[in-house]
Scaffold this active site. Structure first.
Site, PDB file in Angstrom:
ATOM      1  N   SER A 168       4.329  -3.522   3.531  1.00  0.00           N
ATOM      2  CA  SER A 168       3.383  -2.462   3.890  1.00  0.00           C
ATOM      3  C   SER A 168       2.021  -3.005   4.299  1.00  0.00           C
ATOM      4  O   SER A 168       1.523  -3.987   3.732  1.00  0.00           O
ATOM      5  CB  SER A 168       3.207  -1.549   2.674  1.00  0.00           C
ATOM      6  N   GLU A 170      -0.531  -1.726   3.409  1.00  0.00           N
ATOM      7  CA  GLU A 170      -1.364  -1.568   2.206  1.00  0.00           C
ATOM      8  C   GLU A 170      -1.656  -2.940   1.582  1.00  0.00           C
ATOM      9  O   GLU A 170      -2.647  -3.108   0.867  1.00  0.00           O
ATOM     10  CB  GLU A 170      -0.634  -0.653   1.217  1.00  0.00           C
ATOM     11  N   TYR A 192       0.257  -0.506  -6.193  1.00  0.00           N
ATOM     12  CA  TYR A 192       1.326  -0.430  -5.190  1.00  0.00           C
ATOM     13  C   TYR A 192       1.229  -1.605  -4.206  1.00  0.00           C
ATOM     14  O   TYR A 192       2.217  -2.291  -3.931  1.00  0.00           O
ATOM     15  CB  TYR A 192       1.233   0.900  -4.429  1.00  0.00           C
TER      16      TYR A 192
HETATM   17  P1  NAP Z   1       9.732   7.636   0.374  1.00  0.00           P
HETATM   18  O1  NAP Z   1       9.963   8.800   1.256  1.00  0.00           O
HETATM   19  O2  NAP Z   1       8.773   7.759  -0.770  1.00  0.00           O
HETATM   20  O3  NAP Z   1      11.167   7.180  -0.216  1.00  0.00           O
HETATM   21  C1  NAP Z   1      11.277   6.337  -1.322  1.00  0.00           C
HETATM   22  C2  NAP Z   1      12.740   6.168  -1.669  1.00  0.00           C
HETATM   23  O4  NAP Z   1      12.835   5.270  -2.772  1.00  0.00           O
HETATM   24  C3  NAP Z   1      13.454   7.454  -2.076  1.00  0.00           C
HETATM   25  O5  NAP Z   1      14.701   7.488  -1.435  1.00  0.00           O
HETATM   26  C4  NAP Z   1      13.640   7.305  -3.579  1.00  0.00           C
HETATM   27  O6  NAP Z   1      14.812   7.927  -4.049  1.00  0.00           O
HETATM   28  C5  NAP Z   1      13.815   5.790  -3.668  1.00  0.00           C
HETATM   29  N1  NAP Z   1      13.596   5.271  -5.013  1.00  0.00           N
HETATM   30  C6  NAP Z   1      12.502   5.399  -5.799  1.00  0.00           C
HETATM   31  N2  NAP Z   1      12.689   4.781  -6.976  1.00  0.00           N
HETATM   32  C7  NAP Z   1      13.943   4.238  -6.942  1.00  0.00           C
HETATM   33  C8  NAP Z   1      14.713   3.485  -7.860  1.00  0.00           C
HETATM   34  N3  NAP Z   1      14.262   3.155  -9.070  1.00  0.00           N
HETATM   35  N4  NAP Z   1      15.944   3.097  -7.486  1.00  0.00           N
HETATM   36  C9  NAP Z   1      16.441   3.442  -6.284  1.00  0.00           C
HETATM   37  N5  NAP Z   1      15.767   4.173  -5.376  1.00  0.00           N
HETATM   38  C10 NAP Z   1      14.525   4.566  -5.700  1.00  0.00           C
HETATM   39  O7  NAP Z   1       9.273   6.377   1.220  1.00  0.00           O
HETATM   40  P2  NAP Z   1       9.291   6.159   2.825  1.00  0.00           P
HETATM   41  O8  NAP Z   1       8.049   6.737   3.403  1.00  0.00           O
HETATM   42  O9  NAP Z   1      10.613   6.537   3.355  1.00  0.00           O
HETATM   43  O10 NAP Z   1       9.099   4.576   2.896  1.00  0.00           O
HETATM   44  C11 NAP Z   1      10.221   3.700   2.826  1.00  0.00           C
HETATM   45  C12 NAP Z   1       9.760   2.329   2.345  1.00  0.00           C
HETATM   46  O11 NAP Z   1       8.805   1.817   3.255  1.00  0.00           O
HETATM   47  C13 NAP Z   1       9.081   2.331   0.978  1.00  0.00           C
HETATM   48  O12 NAP Z   1       9.413   1.109   0.359  1.00  0.00           O
HETATM   49  C14 NAP Z   1       7.600   2.356   1.311  1.00  0.00           C
HETATM   50  O13 NAP Z   1       6.864   1.770   0.266  1.00  0.00           O
HETATM   51  C15 NAP Z   1       7.589   1.496   2.566  1.00  0.00           C
HETATM   52  N6  NAP Z   1       6.523   1.778   3.516  1.00  0.00           N
HETATM   53  C16 NAP Z   1       6.327   3.054   3.964  1.00  0.00           C
HETATM   54  C17 NAP Z   1       5.341   3.308   4.906  1.00  0.00           C
HETATM   55  C18 NAP Z   1       5.119   4.709   5.434  1.00  0.00           C
HETATM   56  O14 NAP Z   1       4.076   4.906   6.057  1.00  0.00           O
HETATM   57  N7  NAP Z   1       6.047   5.619   5.261  1.00  0.00           N
HETATM   58  C19 NAP Z   1       4.564   2.242   5.394  1.00  0.00           C
HETATM   59  C20 NAP Z   1       4.807   0.951   4.927  1.00  0.00           C
HETATM   60  C21 NAP Z   1       5.804   0.724   3.996  1.00  0.00           C
HETATM   61  P3  NAP Z   1      14.871   9.269  -4.949  1.00  0.00           P
HETATM   62  O15 NAP Z   1      15.296  10.355  -4.032  1.00  0.00           O
HETATM   63  O16 NAP Z   1      15.893   8.925  -5.966  1.00  0.00           O
HETATM   64  O17 NAP Z   1      13.496   9.472  -5.528  1.00  0.00           O
HETATM   65  O1  G4F Z   2      -1.238   9.487   3.267  1.00  0.00           O
HETATM   66  P1  G4F Z   2      -1.741   8.568   2.235  1.00  0.00           P
HETATM   67  O2  G4F Z   2      -1.465   8.927   0.824  1.00  0.00           O
HETATM   68  O3  G4F Z   2      -1.168   7.136   2.632  1.00  0.00           O
HETATM   69  P2  G4F Z   2      -1.560   5.642   2.187  1.00  0.00           P
HETATM   70  O4  G4F Z   2      -2.300   5.602   0.914  1.00  0.00           O
HETATM   71  O5  G4F Z   2      -2.216   4.983   3.364  1.00  0.00           O
HETATM   72  O6  G4F Z   2      -0.131   4.998   1.930  1.00  0.00           O
HETATM   73  C1  G4F Z   2       0.955   5.220   2.826  1.00  0.00           C
HETATM   74  O7  G4F Z   2       0.931   4.226   3.822  1.00  0.00           O
HETATM   75  C2  G4F Z   2       1.148   2.878   3.342  1.00  0.00           C
HETATM   76  C3  G4F Z   2       1.085   1.949   4.562  1.00  0.00           C
HETATM   77  O8  G4F Z   2      -0.253   1.553   4.765  1.00  0.00           O
HETATM   78  C4  G4F Z   2       2.504   2.837   2.670  1.00  0.00           C
HETATM   79  F1  G4F Z   2       2.775   1.573   2.275  1.00  0.00           F
HETATM   80  C5  G4F Z   2       2.512   3.789   1.492  1.00  0.00           C
HETATM   81  O9  G4F Z   2       3.804   3.777   0.877  1.00  0.00           O
HETATM   82  C6  G4F Z   2       2.235   5.188   2.009  1.00  0.00           C
HETATM   83  O10 G4F Z   2       3.310   5.594   2.820  1.00  0.00           O
HETATM   84  O11 G4F Z   2      -3.332   8.401   2.373  1.00  0.00           O
HETATM   85  C7  G4F Z   2      -3.922   8.023   3.590  1.00  0.00           C
HETATM   86  C8  G4F Z   2      -5.438   8.126   3.473  1.00  0.00           C
HETATM   87  C9  G4F Z   2      -6.012   7.415   2.234  1.00  0.00           C
HETATM   88  O12 G4F Z   2      -7.140   6.675   2.610  1.00  0.00           O
HETATM   89  C10 G4F Z   2      -6.440   8.552   1.323  1.00  0.00           C
HETATM   90  O13 G4F Z   2      -7.543   8.262   0.475  1.00  0.00           O
HETATM   91  O14 G4F Z   2      -5.779   9.504   3.331  1.00  0.00           O
HETATM   92  C11 G4F Z   2      -6.781   9.614   2.335  1.00  0.00           C
HETATM   93  N1  G4F Z   2      -6.759  10.967   1.761  1.00  0.00           N
HETATM   94  C12 G4F Z   2      -7.810  11.822   1.777  1.00  0.00           C
HETATM   95  N2  G4F Z   2      -7.488  12.952   1.118  1.00  0.00           N
HETATM   96  C13 G4F Z   2      -5.745  11.534   1.091  1.00  0.00           C
HETATM   97  C14 G4F Z   2      -6.209  12.789   0.677  1.00  0.00           C
HETATM   98  N3  G4F Z   2      -4.503  11.113   0.802  1.00  0.00           N
HETATM   99  C15 G4F Z   2      -3.679  11.933   0.103  1.00  0.00           C
HETATM  100  N4  G4F Z   2      -2.417  11.522  -0.158  1.00  0.00           N
HETATM  101  N5  G4F Z   2      -4.095  13.172  -0.351  1.00  0.00           N
HETATM  102  C16 G4F Z   2      -5.355  13.643  -0.076  1.00  0.00           C
HETATM  103  O15 G4F Z   2      -5.733  14.741  -0.488  1.00  0.00           O
END
Ligand code: NAP
Ligand code: G4F
Length: 376
Positions: A168, A170, A192
Site C-alpha cells: 500500500s 500508506e 496499518y
Molecule cells: P477490503 O474491502 O477491506 O477487504 C479486505 C478483505 O480481507 C475482506 O475480504 C476480508 O474478509 C478479508 N479479511 C480480513 N481479515 C481476514 C482474516 N483474518 N483472514 C482472511 N481474510 C480476512 O480491502 P480492499 O479495498 O479490497 O483491499 C484489498 C487489499 O489491498 C487489502 O490488503 C488492502 O490493505 C490493500 N490495499 C487497498 C487499497 C485500496 O485503496 N483499496 C490500496 C492499497 C492496498 P471478510 O469478509 O471475512 O471480512
Molecule cells: O478513505 P480513507 O479512509 O483511506 P486511507 O486512509 O487513505 O486508506 C486507504 O488507502 C490506502 C492506500 O493509500 C490503503 F492501503 C488502505 O487500506 C485504505 O484503502 O481516508 C482517506 C483520507 C484520509 O486522509 C482521511 O483522514 O480521507 C480523510 N478523511 C477525512 N474525513 C476521512 C474522513 N476518512 C474517512 N475514512 N472518514 C472520514 O470521515
C-alpha cells in the site's frame, strides 16, 4: 511433503507448451483435462477481491476464494455476484488452514488481498492489525513454501506458485519525495502502514531467500461502488445520496485537506495480474499520478447531484487521526513502461460513477440505515 501442485503445474505448463513429460502418465486424466490457470484469492469478499475474481474469470482462470468465519454475510453477496467462483475456508490468523487451502486448491497464482484495511481501526486494534495485515503475509508465504517443498537448499522449480502481495501507498506515510516511486523510502504513519511495510519486506525477503516468484504491488487508493462504507470516497457518495433523497441533512467528516491519488479499483486489479505474468518478479507502484483533496472530492460529488457541499458538511474531531498522511501521489512510470498498465477511469468519472450507484441503491429500496458507514 510431495508438492502435488508442482506435478499439476508442471503438467499444465507442459501441456500448454505442447511438451511431452515422461512422468505425465502419473497425472490423473482429469488433471490433464484441467489446463486453465488456477488462482487463489485471499480477501475475495472485499472490494478488490470481487473485481479481481471477475477479471481473472474473464481471462479463463479457475478462481478460488479464501473465506473465513461461519455464516459470513459477505459470502452470500459474493455468490450472487460471482456464482462461478469456488470457495475454500481459511483465515490469515490460522497457519494450518492456509496450508490446507493451498493443498486443496493447488493454485498457479496466489493473490494475498486479505487484510484489516481500514486505517483508523489499526490504532484501535493495533495488535490484531499486526497479526492479520502483517503476520498474515508470512503465513500465506509459509503455506506456499511448505506445500511446494521449498527450503533454503531446495529452490522452486519451473511452474512454481506465483505470489502477489497487496502492498500500500500508506507505507510512504510522511513522504520523503513527491511523486512516490518504487525507490521512495517508507515512513508509515499508522499501525496499518507499519504492518503493510512488514508484509512488503517479507515478500521481498522470500523472493531473495528462496527464489520464490513473490511480488508486491504498491497500490494507491482505489475506489468503486463496492468500496466499504467507512472509506472517505464511499462515505461521501453515500452521504450525497442520503442528502439528495432527504434521509439526512448533514455529513460529518475529518480532515478535508488530506490529498490522495484516487483511481478506479476495476483498473487496478489488472495490474496485479500483469505483475504475475512478467518474466521476472518485480515490485511496482500503481496509481494515476494525479492527486486531489477530500475537499475536491466533496466539490465533485455534491455538484454531480446538484448540491453544494458547504450546506451539508460538518467537520468532526472524532474523525481526525492520531497521525495523518497528508498527501500521496504516485509516479506510475515503471508500471506503464514495463507492464503496459494505464488507468482508464478519471477521478471525475469515478466520483460520478459512485454517486450515481448510491443514488440508485438508496432510491431502489435500499435502506439508508443499512449504510450508516463508520461510527468512529
Ligand atoms: P477490503 O474491502 O477491506 O477487504 C479486505 C478483505 O480481507 C475482506 O475480504 C476480508 O474478509 C478479508 N479479511 C480480513 N481479515 C481476514 C482474516 N483474518 N483472514 C482472511 N481474510 C480476512 O480491502 P480492499 O479495498 O479490497 O483491499 C484489498 C487489499 O489491498 C487489502 O490488503 C488492502 O490493505 C490493500 N490495499 C487497498 C487499497 C485500496 O485503496 N483499496 C490500496 C492499497 C492496498 P471478510 O469478509 O471475512 O471480512
Ligand atoms: O478513505 P480513507 O479512509 O483511506 P486511507 O486512509 O487513505 O486508506 C486507504 O488507502 C490506502 C492506500 O493509500 C490503503 F492501503 C488502505 O487500506 C485504505 O484503502 O481516508 C482517506 C483520507 C484520509 O486522509 C482521511 O483522514 O480521507 C480523510 N478523511 C477525512 N474525513 C476521512 C474522513 N476518512 C474517512 N475514512 N472518514 C472520514 O470521515
Amino acid at each position: 511433503m510431495l508438492p502435488r501442485h508442482g506435478l499439476v503445474s508442471r503438467a499444465r505448463s507442459a501441456a500448454r507448451a505442447g511438451a511431452r513429460w515422461s512422468w505425465c502418465s502419473r497425472v490423473p486424466a482429469t488433471w490433464e483435462a484441467d489446463l486453465s490457470r488456477r488462482a487463489l484469492i485471499t480477501g475475495i469478499t472485499g472490494q478488490d477481491g470481487s473485481y479481481l475474481a471477475e477479471y481473472l474469470t474473464g481471462q479463463g482462470y479457475e478462481v478460488w476464494g479464501l473465506v473465513r468465519g461461519q455464516q459470513n454475510p459477505r459470502v452470500r453477496q459474493l455468490r450472487q455476484l460471482l456464482g462461478e467462483v469456488k470457495l475454500v475456508r481459511g483465515d490469515l490468523l490460522d497457519q494450518g488452514s492456509l496450508i490446507s487451502a493451498v493443498e486443496r486448491v493447488q493454485p498457479d497464482e496466489v493473490y494475498n488481498l486479505a487484510a484489516i484495511s481500514y486505517v483508523p481501526m489499526s490504532w484501535q486494534q493495533a495488535e490484531l492489525t499486526g497479526d492479520v495485515t502483517g503476520l498474515g503475509v508470512l503465513r500465506v508465504l509459509e503455506a506456499i513454501r511448505v506445500c511446494s517443498g521449498i527450503s533454503a537448499s531446495r529452490s522452486p522449480g519451473r511452474g512454481q506458485i506465483r505470489f502477489y502481495q497487496a502492498s500500500s501507498s500508506e507505507m510512504f506515510g510522511m513522504v520523503r519525495e513527491s511523486p512516490q516511486t518504487e525507490q521512495t523510502p517508507f515512513h508509515p504513519r499508522s499501525p496499518y502502514g507499519v504492518a503493510k511495510a512488514y508484509g512488503h519486506f517479507l515478500t521481498q525477503n522470500y523472493r531473495e531467500s528462496y527464489g520464490m516468484f513473490a511480488v508486491s504491488g504498491i497500490l494507491f487508493n482505489h475506489e468503486s461502488p463496492r468500496r466499504g462504507a467507512e472509506f472517505v470516497t464511499r462515505k461521501i457518495s453515500l452521504g450525497v445520496a442520503k442528502v439528495k433523497l432527504g434521509y439526512e441533512r448533514q455529513l460529518r467528516l475529518g480532515n478535508l485537506s488530506a490529498r490522495r491519488d484516487w483511481g478506479f479499483a476495476g483498473d487496478y486489479v489488472t495490474a496485479m495480474n500483469l505483475m504475475l505474468g512478467q518474466d521476472e518478479p518485480v515490485d511496482y507502484v500503481v496509481g494515476t499520478g494525479v492527486t486531489h483533496s477530500v475537499e475536491d472530492l466533496l466539490e465533485q460529488a455534491f455538484t454531480f447531484a446538484g448540491l453544494d457541499w458547504r450546506d451539508h458538511v460538518v467537520t468532526d474531531a472524532a474523525f481526525i487521526r492520531p497521525a495523518e498522511v497528508d498527501k500521496l501521489c504516485a509516479d506510475p512510470a515503471a508500471a506503464r513502461e514495463h507492464l503496459g498498465w494505464e488507468p482508464k477511469i478519471t477521478f471525475e468519472e469515478l466520483v460520478g460513477m459512485m454517486v450515481e450507484a448510491d443514488l440508485e441503491l438508496l432510491s431502489s429500496g435500499g435502506d439508508a440505515e443499512d449504510w450508516v458507514g463508520d461510527a468512529w
